[in-house]
Design a protein around this motif. Structure first.
Motif, PDB file in Angstrom:
ATOM      1  N   GLY A 276       3.878   3.778  -6.440  1.00  0.00           N
ATOM      2  CA  GLY A 276       4.424   4.872  -7.225  1.00  0.00           C
ATOM      3  C   GLY A 276       5.081   4.404  -8.501  1.00  0.00           C
ATOM      4  O   GLY A 276       5.019   5.079  -9.540  1.00  0.00           O
TER       5      GLY A 276
ATOM      6  N   GLY B 176      -1.744   1.492  -5.164  1.00  0.00           N
ATOM      7  CA  GLY B 176      -1.304   2.862  -5.388  1.00  0.00           C
ATOM      8  C   GLY B 176       0.208   2.979  -5.424  1.00  0.00           C
ATOM      9  O   GLY B 176       0.768   4.005  -4.997  1.00  0.00           O
TER      10      GLY B 176
ATOM     11  N   GLN C  95       0.815  -1.204   0.000  1.00  0.00           N
ATOM     12  CA  GLN C  95       0.000   0.000   0.000  1.00  0.00           C
ATOM     13  C   GLN C  95       0.858   1.268   0.000  1.00  0.00           C
ATOM     14  O   GLN C  95       1.663   1.498   0.894  1.00  0.00           O
ATOM     15  CB  GLN C  95      -0.930   0.012   1.220  1.00  0.00           C
ATOM     16  N   ASN C  96       0.680   2.069  -1.063  1.00  0.00           N
ATOM     17  CA  ASN C  96       1.304   3.392  -1.173  1.00  0.00           C
ATOM     18  C   ASN C  96       2.837   3.369  -1.158  1.00  0.00           C
ATOM     19  O   ASN C  96       3.469   4.382  -0.848  1.00  0.00           O
ATOM     20  CB  ASN C  96       0.797   4.316  -0.060  1.00  0.00           C
ATOM     21  N   CYS C  97       3.429   2.240  -1.511  1.00  0.00           N
ATOM     22  CA  CYS C  97       4.894   2.185  -1.568  1.00  0.00           C
ATOM     23  C   CYS C  97       5.381   2.987  -2.781  1.00  0.00           C
ATOM     24  O   CYS C  97       4.659   3.163  -3.769  1.00  0.00           O
ATOM     25  CB  CYS C  97       5.390   0.746  -1.644  1.00  0.00           C
ATOM     26  N   ASP C  98       6.617   3.473  -2.706  1.00  0.00           N
ATOM     27  CA  ASP C  98       7.191   4.204  -3.836  1.00  0.00           C
ATOM     28  C   ASP C  98       7.551   3.268  -4.984  1.00  0.00           C
ATOM     29  O   ASP C  98       7.436   3.641  -6.155  1.00  0.00           O
ATOM     30  CB  ASP C  98       8.448   4.962  -3.383  1.00  0.00           C
TER      31      ASP C  98
END
Length: 294
Positions: free
Chosen positions: A239, A237, A189-192
């Protein structure tokens, strides 16, 4: 810089022999540490080609027991000693993988003793290994570089681990070998940067004498297809999405990229090649002399 989180694809292949792709192995750098993830076939050569040496590795993490992830362990130890390594190896791996690596190490005990006695090198400490069992949770001793090991699902090979790695606000998640599993979905979740294995089902036909329909189904069952990876990256999500451990290693990478797009992932996409280096925070990819902003 030492505070930057960097990721290098050393080997992006799989068990089948490939002149293009060495066996699974990746390098993480940050906070002055160099962490090697897996030690597949050709890892020593790929480290040198990437401008690194085994002697500089602070920690080796092996994610699971499969041979393509640990087959060059002893070669790595010996070649690093030849480069001047003068400190013991720290090795983290699940218990079954540790047993295999210990057996490799013990199997060469006589050979190792002969080398030490005859070659008269200044220090034999670099041939020593400290084996530790990899378990869920934070890996100790890495300062500001945080590595959190989480269980994934690669049954019947178990345990198997993925890794969540972060430094100074940058984060990457390394899937390890796995089918889609809630632990990976949470970690991503939301890692780059999400680094995922991929089983390219469109390029794995039945071949008489090599793989049956049952073989293809079995192997696919404990990996992730492009469609699964694309959905994971989109819902998380992420990145950036990077693909590695390509099965088969000779897959058409342009076709693979199109499959990922068709399955719905619209973000920055990297189909890994050996020796690609990625600065996670600055989103810079370096390969074959080129530097690309992502």
């Amino acid at each position: 810089m030492a505070s930057d989180l960097a990721f290098t694809f050393l080997g992006t292949g799989a068990p089948p022999v490939s002149l293009r792709r060495a066996g699974p192995s990746h390098l993480v750098q940050g906070a002055g540490r160099k962490i090697l993830i897996d030690c597949g076939s050709g890892v020593s050569q790929r480290l040198v080609a990437a401008g690194h040496r085994g002697t500089d590795i602070d920690l080796l993490i092996v994610t699971h027991e499969h041979s393509d992830h640990l087959v060059d362990f002893y070669q790595l130890v010996v070649s690093s000693w030849h480069q001047g390594r003068a400190r013991p190896w720290r090795v983290l791996a699940p218990a079954p993988a540790l047993a295999n690596m210990r057996a490799q190490y013990e199997g060469f005990a006589r050979e190792r003793a002969l080398r030490i006695a005859f070659e008269k090198r200044p220090d034999a400490t670099g041939l020593d290994v400290q084996f530790e069992e990899l378990r869920e949770g934070i890996v100790s001793g890495l300062g500001e570089l945080a590595i959190d090991a989480f269980l994934v699902d690669h049954r019947p090979v178990e345990p198997a681990f993925g890794l969540a790695i972060s430094l100074a606000g940058s984060s990457l998640v390394f899937s390890g070998d796995t089918r889609l599993t809630p632990s990976l979905e949470r970690a991503a979740q939301n890692c780059d940067l999400l680094v995922c294995e991929v089983f390219i089902d469109s390029e794995m036909p039945v071949v008489a004498g090599i793989r049956s329909a049952e073989t293809v189904a079995a192997v696919q069952a404990y990996h992730m297809t492009p469609a699964v990876v694309a959905k994971l990256a989109t819902q998380a999500g992420a990145g950036m999405l990077a693909l590695t451990h390509l099965v088969p290693p000779g897959a058409d990478t342009s076709r693979l990229a199109r499959e990922i797009r068709t399955a719905g992932y619209a973000g920055p996409l990297i189909v890994g090649e050996d020796l690609m280096a990625l600065d996670v925070g600055e989103r810079l990819l370096r390969w074959n002399g080129a530097t690309i902003g992502i």
